[in-house]
Design a protein around this motif. Structure first.
Motif, PDB file in Angstrom:
ATOM      1  N   VAL A  61       7.406  18.037   3.469  1.00  0.00           N
ATOM      2  CA  VAL A  61       8.659  18.293   4.171  1.00  0.00           C
ATOM      3  C   VAL A  61       8.772  17.317   5.340  1.00  0.00           C
ATOM      4  N   VAL A  62       9.872  16.561   5.377  1.00  0.00           N
ATOM      5  CA  VAL A  62      10.083  15.563   6.422  1.00  0.00           C
ATOM      6  C   VAL A  62      11.374  15.918   7.163  1.00  0.00           C
ATOM      7  N   ASP A  63      11.261  16.396   8.407  1.00  0.00           N
ATOM      8  CA  ASP A  63      12.440  16.770   9.193  1.00  0.00           C
ATOM      9  C   ASP A  63      12.051  16.795  10.664  1.00  0.00           C
ATOM     10  N   ASP A  64      12.942  16.278  11.518  1.00  0.00           N
ATOM     11  CA  ASP A  64      12.621  16.233  12.944  1.00  0.00           C
ATOM     12  C   ASP A  64      13.047  17.487  13.697  1.00  0.00           C
ATOM     13  N   GLU A  65      13.759  18.414  13.042  1.00  0.00           N
ATOM     14  CA  GLU A  65      14.159  19.666  13.683  1.00  0.00           C
ATOM     15  C   GLU A  65      13.040  20.698  13.477  1.00  0.00           C
ATOM     16  N   ALA A  94       5.458  10.511   7.564  1.00  0.00           N
ATOM     17  CA  ALA A  94       5.676  10.744   6.139  1.00  0.00           C
ATOM     18  C   ALA A  94       5.020   9.656   5.303  1.00  0.00           C
ATOM     19  N   ARG A  95       5.147   8.392   5.750  1.00  0.00           N
ATOM     20  CA  ARG A  95       4.518   7.293   5.011  1.00  0.00           C
ATOM     21  C   ARG A  95       2.998   7.418   5.026  1.00  0.00           C
ATOM     22  N   ALA A  96       2.467   7.888   6.136  1.00  0.00           N
ATOM     23  CA  ALA A  96       1.018   8.084   6.210  1.00  0.00           C
ATOM     24  C   ALA A  96       0.558   9.167   5.234  1.00  0.00           C
ATOM     25  N   CYS A  97       1.331  10.241   5.117  1.00  0.00           N
ATOM     26  CA  CYS A  97       0.989  11.309   4.165  1.00  0.00           C
ATOM     27  C   CYS A  97       1.036  10.795   2.732  1.00  0.00           C
ATOM     28  N   LEU A  98       2.071  10.024   2.418  1.00  0.00           N
ATOM     29  CA  LEU A  98       2.227   9.511   1.057  1.00  0.00           C
ATOM     30  C   LEU A  98       1.149   8.492   0.719  1.00  0.00           C
ATOM     31  N   GLY A  99       0.695   7.752   1.733  1.00  0.00           N
ATOM     32  CA  GLY A  99      -0.337   6.757   1.495  1.00  0.00           C
ATOM     33  C   GLY A  99      -1.742   7.300   1.590  1.00  0.00           C
ATOM     34  N   GLY A 100      -1.881   8.594   1.866  1.00  0.00           N
ATOM     35  CA  GLY A 100      -3.209   9.182   2.042  1.00  0.00           C
ATOM     36  C   GLY A 100      -3.862   9.648   0.764  1.00  0.00           C
ATOM     37  N   GLY A 101      -3.218   9.455  -0.348  1.00  0.00           N
ATOM     38  CA  GLY A 101      -3.827   9.835  -1.625  1.00  0.00           C
ATOM     39  C   GLY A 101      -3.428  11.205  -2.143  1.00  0.00           C
ATOM     40  N   ALA A 102      -2.670  11.952  -1.372  1.00  0.00           N
ATOM     41  CA  ALA A 102      -2.258  13.284  -1.825  1.00  0.00           C
ATOM     42  C   ALA A 102      -1.207  13.156  -2.932  1.00  0.00           C
ATOM     43  N   GLU A 103      -1.271  14.066  -3.898  1.00  0.00           N
ATOM     44  CA  GLU A 103      -0.303  14.095  -4.994  1.00  0.00           C
ATOM     45  C   GLU A 103       0.737  15.170  -4.692  1.00  0.00           C
ATOM     46  N   TYR A 104       1.965  14.739  -4.439  1.00  0.00           N
ATOM     47  CA  TYR A 104       3.028  15.679  -4.095  1.00  0.00           C
ATOM     48  C   TYR A 104       3.910  15.961  -5.311  1.00  0.00           C
ATOM     49  N   GLY A 105       4.198  17.243  -5.481  1.00  0.00           N
ATOM     50  CA  GLY A 105       5.122  17.622  -6.554  1.00  0.00           C
ATOM     51  C   GLY A 105       6.561  17.464  -6.157  1.00  0.00           C
ATOM     52  N   LEU A 106       6.833  17.345  -4.831  1.00  0.00           N
ATOM     53  CA  LEU A 106       8.186  17.172  -4.332  1.00  0.00           C
ATOM     54  C   LEU A 106       8.120  16.679  -2.897  1.00  0.00           C
ATOM     55  N   VAL A 107       9.037  15.775  -2.555  1.00  0.00           N
ATOM     56  CA  VAL A 107       9.237  15.360  -1.168  1.00  0.00           C
ATOM     57  C   VAL A 107      10.638  15.798  -0.766  1.00  0.00           C
ATOM     58  N   LEU A 108      10.728  16.524   0.326  1.00  0.00           N
ATOM     59  CA  LEU A 108      12.006  17.027   0.831  1.00  0.00           C
ATOM     60  C   LEU A 108      12.231  16.409   2.202  1.00  0.00           C
ATOM     61  N   THR A 109      13.239  15.551   2.341  1.00  0.00           N
ATOM     62  CA  THR A 109      13.433  14.818   3.582  1.00  0.00           C
ATOM     63  C   THR A 109      14.848  14.950   4.117  1.00  0.00           C
TER      64      THR A 109
END
Length: 471
Positions: free
Chosen positions: A8-12, A39-54
């Protein structure tokens, strides 16, 4: 087996916390980020995400950048965007960039849950591939068809609205069904609606439903097309035939994902994927003022163009085999005689695959022993001069009468020595004769016949019903 993970990517802070709690209650694992850098750090950390919500707007950039980066990286991770209320343009841009879907603020939790479930189904067990021509509804091994099936396989992973274009009879509904069958909504309803066949006065009731007693004759409550397709796909066939008043209501339903039944005071949420189709040039319809520009942009997020049959004649053997297998049913398989495929290749097929089906069905009725010969096809303008002659004599079917060219203007009235006793009946006979001649000249392609007569498709269909003209 570990739970699927969502980013989940949101600044609120409040909204991010609401999204996290909702997803955790669904049994999902959640990571969160307040900006693009995290968010880029999370995606580049090797985790496999089933969904990105931004969110679309973030402190250090736009969520659209994340959409494009994930799409370009070759990941299969679906990404959905959260847009501000009324920011339909942003949602369209995100979908064009490769977003799986979008949700509007204020976030409706039931809509969010449906989106998450649809996205996670894409990353579930790999479905049986339908891209192969043997299993696909769209038959053919030509380069055009292979490219089309590959494009459909990619589009099936998104919830973006798709506008299917192509000539009449080219298989637009088959393509829509193929997109639905390969997507995450395959086990949900697929509802196809011919927009040109619904009387204008009944359109709102047919699309949105009505309450009991909402109008005279409404004896029971009834769901509309949107409710019937809830969770699945709604195909709007011949969408260019929608009147302008209905286009406004349809636009609101698509944007807000909510509809109100006739006679109801509250709206109800609907979750449908919209696939539209038309043989007309929608962009030209917009220029002519016959189609709303805002609705055009909502429907035409991704365009899928179907090739006409004359541009993929190499597929004729596969198509004829499939059609004859269907026509033969459980009986002996019908076959093609010498020279038949060459004769078919020499024909332009203005009615495309649908016309090929009609030609073969008519030819099979005239064929002896289930073998179709060139003369059984009765093709006008086909190159059949070198077709071989049958070895055994048969009773020839009577040739179809050649259609006379239609006059440029209305035909002159005959020199009547006696005026008709019943003018309406006389005019109906004249009108019937002209329509029948136009249909014969276009081999019963109603779209082309309407263009030949200078009337709309809807007018022609109405006159055919009124005059009891059967195809």
């Amino acid at each position: 087996m570990s739970a699927p993970k969502v980013l989940v990517v949101d600044d609120e802070d409040d909204l991010r916390e609401l999204l996290e709690i909702t997803l955790l209650k669904m049994g999902l694992d959640v990571d969160s980020a307040a900006d693009l850098r995290t968010a880029r750090a999370c995606l580049g950390g090797g985790a496999e995400y089933g969904l990105v919500l931004t969110d679309m707007r973030l402190p250090d950039g736009l969520g659209l950048e994340l959409v494009r980066e994930i799409a370009a990286s070759g990941r299969n991770t679906p990404i959905a965007v959260v847009t501000a209320f009324g920011s339909a343009d942003n949602a369209v841009v995100a979908l064009k960039a490769g977003a799986f879907d979008y949700v509007s603020k204020p976030v409706q939790l039931d809509q969010l849950r449906q989106l998450v479930l649809s996205a996670l189904q894409l990353n579930g067990p790999t479905p049986v591939p339908r891209g192969d021509a043997v299993d696909s509804r769209l038959k053919g091994q030509s380069a055009a068809m292979q490219a089309l099936r590959a494009q459909i396989a990619r589009l099936a992973r998104s919830m973006a609205p798709i506008a299917i274009t192509g000539e009449s009879g080219s298989g637009k509904e088959l393509a829509a069904r193929e997109i639905h069958a390969q997507g995450s909504r395959a086990d949900r309803p697929f509802i196809a609606v011919n927009c040109g066949a619904i009387p204008e006065a009944l359109m709102e009731a047919e699309f949105f439903g009505y309450r009991k007693g909402a109008f005279t004759g409404a004896a029971d409550e009834r769901d509309g097309f949107f409710q019937a397709a809830h969770g699945g796909t709604l195909m709007l066939d011949e969408v260019a035939d929608l009147p302008l008043a209905m286009q406004v209501k349809l636009l609101r339903a698509i944007q807000e994902r909510r509809v109100r039944k006739i006679g109801a005071t509250a709206e109800e949420p609907v979750d449908v994927r919209i696939v539209s189709a038309t043989h007309q040039d929608l962009a030209r319809c917009v220029e002519q003022g016959r189609f709303r520009q805002d609705l055009f942009y909502r429907l035409n997020v991704i365009e899928l163009a179907l090739p006409p049959l004359r541009e993929r004649l190499d597929d004729l053997p596969v198509l004829t085999e499939a059609i004859l297998a269907r026509l033969s049913g459980t009986g002996p398989r019908a076959t093609l005689g010498p020279g038949v495929l060459d004769a078919l290749r020499g024909y332009s097929f203005p009615g495309n695959v649908r016309e090929l089906e009609n030609v073969l069905e008519r030819a099979l009725a005239f064929a002896n022993d289930g073998v179709i010969h060139v003369e059984d096809l009765a093709l006008k303008g086909a190159k059949v001069a070198e077709a071989p002659v049958r070895a055994d004599p048969v009773v020839a079917s009577p040739p179809a009468p050649a259609a006379e060219p239609l006059p440029a203007d209305l035909p002159p009235l005959p020199d009547l020595t006696v005026l008709p006793a019943n003018l309406p009946e006389y005019l109906e006979r004249v009108e019937r004769e002209i329509i029948v001649r136009a249909l014969a000249q276009t081999q019963y392609n109603r779209t082309q016949a309407a263009q030949l007569l200078g009337i709309s498709f809807r007018q022609l269909r109405y006159q055919m019903q009124k005059l009891n003209i059967k195809e």
